[in-house]
Design an enzyme around this catalytic site. Structure first.
Site, short mmCIF file in Angstrom:
data_model
loop_
_atom_site.label_atom_id
_atom_site.label_comp_id
_atom_site.label_asym_id
_atom_site.label_seq_id
_atom_site.Cartn_x
_atom_site.Cartn_y
_atom_site.Cartn_z
N CYS A 143 1.01 -1.04 -0.03
CA CYS A 143 0.03 -0.05 0.12
C CYS A 143 0.81 1.26 0.01
CB CYS A 143 -1.08 0.03 1.24
SG CYS A 143 -2.09 1.51 1.48
N GLU B 199 -4.11 1.67 -5.69
CA GLU B 199 -3.12 0.64 -6.42
C GLU B 199 -3.12 0.78 -8.09
OE1 GLU B 199 -1.09 -0.98 -5.04
OE2 GLU B 199 -1.54 -1.38 -3.00
#
Length: 221
Positions: free
Chosen positions: A2, A103
């Site tokens: 992340c 993402e």
């Protein structure tokens, strides 16, 4: 991993969601990046407290703060064992508030950013660990890492990892200093995909300097 996330909330909603007794002040953040300040929730004797720390954990034994640039995430599979994280996991767990994370999906040579959030658009808490480090000249830096796990069905279409998301009913247990972390392994798993959604966003989010609602706005792709 992340590597970017967003926190867009009013102070009142944040305080209510995380049961914060003290008044908090936050500004909407649409493109939070490593090495920047992030807010975390941690347990103190007077209750849950909101604090600002650097994203990128600096272990207490580190000789140089630059190591934090490599430790923005801790893998759920090894967080108990890695020297960088194991002490923090035992006694310095935290919640990292968010309203979504980013993402990137490969399309040939291109990488398309996606924003992933709860279907209801609400706040959630990523699992984290924090640490306090003192430099040779006496400067104290508090820092954190986000714990990640394998992706669920929503995130897995984009990337193979995602943040561990702690259920709201378990915030108190996760933060509790009464545990050494062993009882929390059940939380280190992918969040249910049925409550989440994702959509493509502008490549503006690729640049750390870019902020604003445009970073999380859905685009046609």
């Amino acid at each position: 991993m992340c590597g970017r996330f967003a926190l867009v909330s009013t102070p009142e909603k944040l305080a209510h969601h995380f049961n914060l007794k003290r008044k908090v002040t936050i500004e909407p953040r649409y493109n939070i990046a490593p090495s920047q300040p992030v807010v975390i929730i941690r347990e103190e004797t007077t209750g849950n407290k909101l604090s600002a720390v650097r994203w990128g954990l600096i272990p207490h034994w580190a000789k140089d703060e630059k190591i934090g640039n490599k430790l923005i995430n801790a893998r759920a599979e090894t967080v108990q064992e890695k020297p960088s994280f194991r002490d923090a996991f035992k006694s310095r767990r935290c919640l990292i508030p968010a309203t979504g994370f980013f993402e990137w999906k490969h399309h040939g040579r291109m990488k398309q950013p996606y924003f992933i959030k709860m279907k209801n658009g609400g706040l959630f808490a990523m699992a984290g660990v924090w640490e306090s480090w003192r430099s040779p000249d006496g400067k104290v830096i508090e820092s954190c890492s986000i714990i990640t796990t394998e992706a669920n069905g929503i995130v897995g279409k984009i990337h193979d990892r995602m943040p561990v998301i702690i259920p709201a009913q378990s915030y108190g247990l996760w933060l509790s200093s009464a545990s050494n972390g062993q009882s929390f392994l059940e939380y280190l798993k992918p969040h249910s995909p049925f409550t989440m959604t994702s959509y493509p966003v502008s490549s503006m989010v690729n640049q750390v300097k870019n902020e604003g609602e445009v970073c999380i706005r859905k685009i046609d792709y």
